[in-house]
Scaffold this motif. Structure first.
Motif, PDB file in Angstrom:
ATOM      1  N   PRO A  79      42.019  51.921  -4.820  1.00 15.98           N
ATOM      2  CA  PRO A  79      41.526  52.544  -6.291  1.00 15.98           C
ATOM      3  C   PRO A  79      40.108  52.109  -6.548  1.00 15.98           C
ATOM      4  CG  PRO A  79      43.605  51.845  -6.447  1.00 15.98           C
ATOM      5  CD  PRO A  79      43.227  51.485  -5.175  1.00 15.98           C
ATOM      6  N   MET A  80      39.566  51.166  -6.108  1.00  9.35           N
ATOM      7  CA  MET A  80      38.116  50.647  -6.685  1.00  9.35           C
ATOM      8  C   MET A  80      37.345  51.363  -5.708  1.00  9.35           C
ATOM      9  SD  MET A  80      36.795  48.943  -8.854  1.00  9.35           S
ATOM     10  CE  MET A  80      37.478  47.481  -9.657  1.00  9.35           C
ATOM     11  N   ALA A  81      37.784  51.410  -4.393  1.00  8.80           N
ATOM     12  CA  ALA A  81      36.843  52.267  -3.642  1.00  8.80           C
ATOM     13  C   ALA A  81      36.681  53.699  -4.055  1.00  8.80           C
ATOM     14  CB  ALA A  81      37.334  52.357  -2.058  1.00  8.80           C
ATOM     15  N   GLU A  82      37.843  54.175  -4.297  1.00  9.20           N
ATOM     16  CA  GLU A  82      37.815  55.674  -4.830  1.00  9.20           C
ATOM     17  C   GLU A  82      36.968  55.897  -6.306  1.00  9.20           C
ATOM     18  OE1 GLU A  82      41.930  57.457  -5.171  1.00  9.20           O
ATOM     19  OE2 GLU A  82      41.484  57.551  -7.204  1.00  9.20           O
ATOM     20  N   CYS A  83      37.194  54.700  -7.196  1.00  7.71           N
ATOM     21  CA  CYS A  83      36.374  54.878  -8.355  1.00  7.71           C
ATOM     22  C   CYS A  83      35.028  54.884  -8.181  1.00  7.71           C
ATOM     23  CB  CYS A  83      36.880  53.724  -9.347  1.00  7.71           C
ATOM     24  SG  CYS A  83      35.925  53.366 -10.873  1.00  7.71           S
ATOM     25  N   HIS A  84      34.358  53.823  -7.155  1.00  6.37           N
ATOM     26  CA  HIS A  84      32.910  53.833  -6.815  1.00  6.37           C
ATOM     27  C   HIS A  84      32.409  54.908  -6.247  1.00  6.37           C
ATOM     28  CE1 HIS A  84      33.330  49.575  -8.225  1.00  6.37           C
ATOM     29  NE2 HIS A  84      32.018  49.522  -8.368  1.00  6.37           N
ATOM     30  N   LEU A  85      33.326  55.775  -5.544  1.00  9.39           N
ATOM     31  CA  LEU A  85      32.629  56.834  -4.985  1.00  9.39           C
ATOM     32  C   LEU A  85      32.515  58.040  -5.972  1.00  9.39           C
ATOM     33  CD1 LEU A  85      35.120  57.315  -2.110  1.00  9.39           C
ATOM     34  CD2 LEU A  85      32.833  56.652  -1.756  1.00  9.39           C
ATOM     35  N   PHE A  86      33.426  57.953  -7.172  1.00 13.93           N
ATOM     36  CA  PHE A  86      33.149  59.175  -8.168  1.00 13.93           C
ATOM     37  C   PHE A  86      31.959  58.721  -9.222  1.00 13.93           C
ATOM     38  CE2 PHE A  86      37.692  59.764  -7.687  1.00 13.93           C
ATOM     39  CZ  PHE A  86      37.611  61.527  -7.446  1.00 13.93           C
ATOM     40  N   LEU A  87      31.586  57.154  -8.973  1.00 13.33           N
ATOM     41  CA  LEU A  87      30.397  56.732  -9.885  1.00 13.33           C
ATOM     42  C   LEU A  87      29.145  56.914  -9.033  1.00 13.33           C
ATOM     43  CD1 LEU A  87      31.395  53.354 -11.408  1.00 13.33           C
ATOM     44  CD2 LEU A  87      31.903  55.899 -12.054  1.00 13.33           C
ATOM     45  N   ALA A  88      29.330  56.869  -7.810  1.00 11.28           N
ATOM     46  CA  ALA A  88      27.976  57.086  -6.946  1.00 11.28           C
ATOM     47  C   ALA A  88      27.609  58.713  -7.104  1.00 11.28           C
ATOM     48  CB  ALA A  88      28.213  56.747  -5.644  1.00 11.28           C
ATOM     49  N   SER A  89      28.472  59.337  -7.116  1.00 13.40           N
ATOM     50  CA  SER A  89      28.236  60.726  -7.286  1.00 13.40           C
ATOM     51  C   SER A  89      27.906  61.157  -8.751  1.00 13.40           C
ATOM     52  CB  SER A  89      29.739  61.849  -6.996  1.00 13.40           C
ATOM     53  OG  SER A  89      29.335  63.112  -7.530  1.00 13.40           O
ATOM     54  N   ARG A  90      28.192  60.699  -9.796  1.00 10.50           N
ATOM     55  CA  ARG A  90      27.777  60.568 -11.037  1.00 10.50           C
ATOM     56  C   ARG A  90      26.430  60.265 -11.465  1.00 10.50           C
ATOM     57  NH1 ARG A  90      32.386  58.664 -14.348  1.00 10.50           N
ATOM     58  NH2 ARG A  90      33.068  60.657 -13.410  1.00 10.50           N
ATOM     59  N   ALA A  91      26.041  59.010 -10.783  1.00  4.63           N
ATOM     60  CA  ALA A  91      24.852  58.296 -10.945  1.00  4.63           C
ATOM     61  C   ALA A  91      23.791  59.416 -10.408  1.00  4.63           C
ATOM     62  CB  ALA A  91      24.689  56.792 -10.461  1.00  4.63           C
ATOM     63  N   GLN A  92      24.014  59.854  -9.105  1.00  2.00           N
ATOM     64  CA  GLN A  92      23.189  60.749  -8.529  1.00  2.00           C
ATOM     65  C   GLN A  92      22.981  62.136  -9.392  1.00  2.00           C
ATOM     66  OE1 GLN A  92      21.420  59.591  -6.124  1.00  2.00           O
ATOM     67  NE2 GLN A  92      20.368  60.927  -5.716  1.00  2.00           N
ATOM     68  N   LEU A  93      24.090  62.692  -9.954  1.00  2.00           N
ATOM     69  CA  LEU A  93      23.935  63.504 -10.629  1.00  2.00           C
ATOM     70  C   LEU A  93      23.090  63.469 -11.963  1.00  2.00           C
ATOM     71  CD1 LEU A  93      25.055  66.721 -10.559  1.00  2.00           C
ATOM     72  CD2 LEU A  93      26.993  65.884 -11.938  1.00  2.00           C
ATOM     73  N   LEU A  94      23.329  62.469 -12.556  1.00  2.00           N
ATOM     74  CA  LEU A  94      22.523  62.311 -13.937  1.00  2.00           C
ATOM     75  C   LEU A  94      21.012  62.040 -13.450  1.00  2.00           C
ATOM     76  CD1 LEU A  94      25.047  59.616 -15.365  1.00  2.00           C
ATOM     77  CD2 LEU A  94      23.913  61.317 -16.792  1.00  2.00           C
ATOM     78  N   LYS A  95      20.809  61.517 -12.227  1.00  2.00           N
ATOM     79  CA  LYS A  95      19.512  61.313 -11.930  1.00  2.00           C
ATOM     80  C   LYS A  95      18.738  62.610 -11.705  1.00  2.00           C
ATOM     81  CE  LYS A  95      16.488  59.253  -8.380  1.00  2.00           C
ATOM     82  NZ  LYS A  95      15.828  60.382  -7.821  1.00  2.00           N
ATOM     83  N   GLU A  96      19.421  63.361 -10.672  1.00  2.00           N
ATOM     84  CA  GLU A  96      18.793  64.595 -10.219  1.00  2.00           C
ATOM     85  C   GLU A  96      18.956  65.585 -10.993  1.00  2.00           C
ATOM     86  OE1 GLU A  96      19.904  66.176  -6.295  1.00  2.00           O
ATOM     87  OE2 GLU A  96      19.961  64.017  -5.506  1.00  2.00           O
ATOM     88  N   LYS A  97      19.847  65.899 -11.799  1.00  2.00           N
ATOM     89  CA  LYS A  97      20.328  67.208 -12.565  1.00  2.00           C
ATOM     90  C   LYS A  97      20.226  66.850 -14.081  1.00  2.00           C
ATOM     91  CE  LYS A  97      20.577  69.714  -8.828  1.00  2.00           C
ATOM     92  NZ  LYS A  97      21.976  70.332  -8.309  1.00  2.00           N
ATOM     93  N   ILE A  98      21.132  66.133 -14.564  1.00  3.45           N
ATOM     94  CA  ILE A  98      21.539  66.028 -15.987  1.00  3.45           C
ATOM     95  C   ILE A  98      20.423  65.859 -16.985  1.00  3.45           C
ATOM     96  CG2 ILE A  98      23.147  65.243 -17.607  1.00  3.45           C
ATOM     97  CD1 ILE A  98      25.415  64.973 -15.409  1.00  3.45           C
ATOM     98  N   LEU A  99      19.881  64.413 -16.514  1.00  2.00           N
ATOM     99  CA  LEU A  99      18.976  63.903 -17.447  1.00  2.00           C
ATOM    100  C   LEU A  99      17.358  64.504 -17.442  1.00  2.00           C
ATOM    101  CD1 LEU A  99      19.616  60.239 -16.616  1.00  2.00           C
ATOM    102  CD2 LEU A  99      19.772  61.234 -18.911  1.00  2.00           C
ATOM    103  N   PRO A 100      17.185  65.293 -16.124  1.00  4.88           N
ATOM    104  CA  PRO A 100      15.901  66.090 -16.462  1.00  4.88           C
ATOM    105  C   PRO A 100      16.112  67.423 -17.179  1.00  4.88           C
ATOM    106  CG  PRO A 100      16.123  65.335 -14.045  1.00  4.88           C
ATOM    107  CD  PRO A 100      17.323  65.121 -14.776  1.00  4.88           C
ATOM    108  N   PHE A 101      17.303  67.955 -16.853  1.00  7.65           N
ATOM    109  CA  PHE A 101      17.795  69.216 -17.454  1.00  7.65           C
ATOM    110  C   PHE A 101      17.737  69.225 -19.071  1.00  7.65           C
ATOM    111  CE2 PHE A 101      19.955  73.083 -18.696  1.00  7.65           C
ATOM    112  CZ  PHE A 101      19.358  74.009 -18.194  1.00  7.65           C
ATOM    113  N   LEU A 102      18.132  67.903 -19.607  1.00  4.10           N
ATOM    114  CA  LEU A 102      18.471  67.746 -21.110  1.00  4.10           C
ATOM    115  C   LEU A 102      16.991  67.605 -21.814  1.00  4.10           C
ATOM    116  CD1 LEU A 102      21.529  65.456 -21.117  1.00  4.10           C
ATOM    117  CD2 LEU A 102      21.379  67.839 -21.899  1.00  4.10           C
ATOM    118  N   LEU A 103      15.943  67.348 -20.876  1.00  4.81           N
ATOM    119  CA  LEU A 103      14.528  67.315 -21.594  1.00  4.81           C
ATOM    120  C   LEU A 103      14.065  68.586 -21.784  1.00  4.81           C
ATOM    121  CD1 LEU A 103      12.899  64.465 -19.224  1.00  4.81           C
ATOM    122  CD2 LEU A 103      13.760  64.335 -21.622  1.00  4.81           C
ATOM    123  N   VAL A 104      14.689  69.726 -21.221  1.00  6.08           N
ATOM    124  CA  VAL A 104      14.250  71.081 -21.473  1.00  6.08           C
ATOM    125  C   VAL A 104      14.681  71.542 -22.910  1.00  6.08           C
ATOM    126  CG1 VAL A 104      14.505  73.611 -20.750  1.00  6.08           C
ATOM    127  CG2 VAL A 104      14.382  71.627 -18.913  1.00  6.08           C
TER     128      VAL A 104
END
Ligand code: Z5A
Length: 224
Positions: A79-104
């Motif tokens: 479960p901890m491995a599973e959890c960290h995989l979801f968090l890794a995906s999330r952190a990258q999504l925030l950096k690449e897509k969500i945070l820059p788009f919210l500045l528009v």
């Protein structure tokens, strides 16, 4: 809910960019997230917003690889491995897509699953604990909370009926037992109680049009 969990809520922030808005949709399989996202995209575009729709896990090249690795996994993950995989995906999504788009200016990010999925699936159903999962989200960029979360609440029976109608092959989570799913639903309901100012719990056993009407009425109140 214990004090420690209440205290952990203070580590979270919502985006402060004027005129941009961050929405997430949550619920068990078949709750109608994808259906309502299509509706949300239409009405927000009509209102003049720039809309970016994303899904979790996924949404970036790296995240889509993780999605494949998790959902097609033939072996049970810790479960901890599973959890960290979801968090890794999330952190990258925030950096690449969500945070820059919210500045528009006048932009809306619509996200199919976010932090509440991790709290309900890994925290509650996989039994890592809500507090543990909240603690893992204390640090930048994972501490960003949506302005609004629509939790589409359905029973396990309704979820099964809708999945049977679709007739899809079972993935990694869909083979889980009933106990996992009843804990999952409890987890989501617990999150709605923990974050009542952010999460709107909607009875999604009604027609898609009736669910959309509730979302529309709420949007009128929460959008700037
Ligand atoms: N996961 C996790 O464990 N931890 C995390 O942190 C994250 C995710 C982020 C991703 O699955 C999996 O990852 C997910 C949780 C886990 N677990 N599972 N399984 P996914 O993205 O592949 O699948 P999903 O999110 O569960 O999507 P879904 O099954 O497609 O559900 P949906 O998007 O909510 O439902 P839908 O496609 O809009 O509707 C389903 C069917 O019902 C469809 O035929 C509709 O026409 C019908 N429908 C929809 N609304 C209604 C209403 N109101 N009435 C009647 N019929 C309806």
């Amino acid at each position: 809910m214990n004090n420690t969990i209440q205290n952990l809520k203070t580590f979270y922030r919502t985006p402060v960019t004027p005129e941009s808005f961050f929405i997430s949709l949550e619920g068990i399989e078949g709750s109608g997230k994808t259906t309502q996202i299509k509706h949300l995209e239409e009405i927000l575009k009509k209102k003049g917003y720039r809309v970016m729709t994303l899904r979790e896990p996924g949404g970036t090249e790296f995240g889509e690889k993780l999605r494949e690795a998790i959902l097609k996994s033939s072996m049970p993950l810790h479960p901890m491995a599973e959890c960290h995989l979801f968090l890794a995906s999330r952190a990258q999504l925030l950096k690449e897509k969500i945070l820059p788009f919210l500045l528009v200016p006048k932009s809306v990010v619509i996200l199919d699953r976010y932090i509440d999925s991790t709290l309900a699936y890994q925290g509650k159903a996989r039994k890592l604990g809500i507090q543990t999962v909240l603690e893992l989200h204390r640090h930048d960029p994972l501490n960003l909370l949506p302005h609004r979360t629509y939790f589409l609440d359905i029973s396990l029976e309704t979820s099964h009926e809708r999945q049977l109608k679709r007739g899809q092959e079972k993935d990694y989570f869909e083979s889980e037992k009933t106990e996992f799913y009843s804990n999952l639903i409890d987890g989501y309901r617990e999150m709605a109680n923990l974050f009542p100012e952010r999460i709107l719990k909607i009875d999604a056993s009604v027609s898609p049009e009736a669910v959309a009407k509730i979302i529309d009425e709420d949007l009128e109140k929460v959008l700037l």
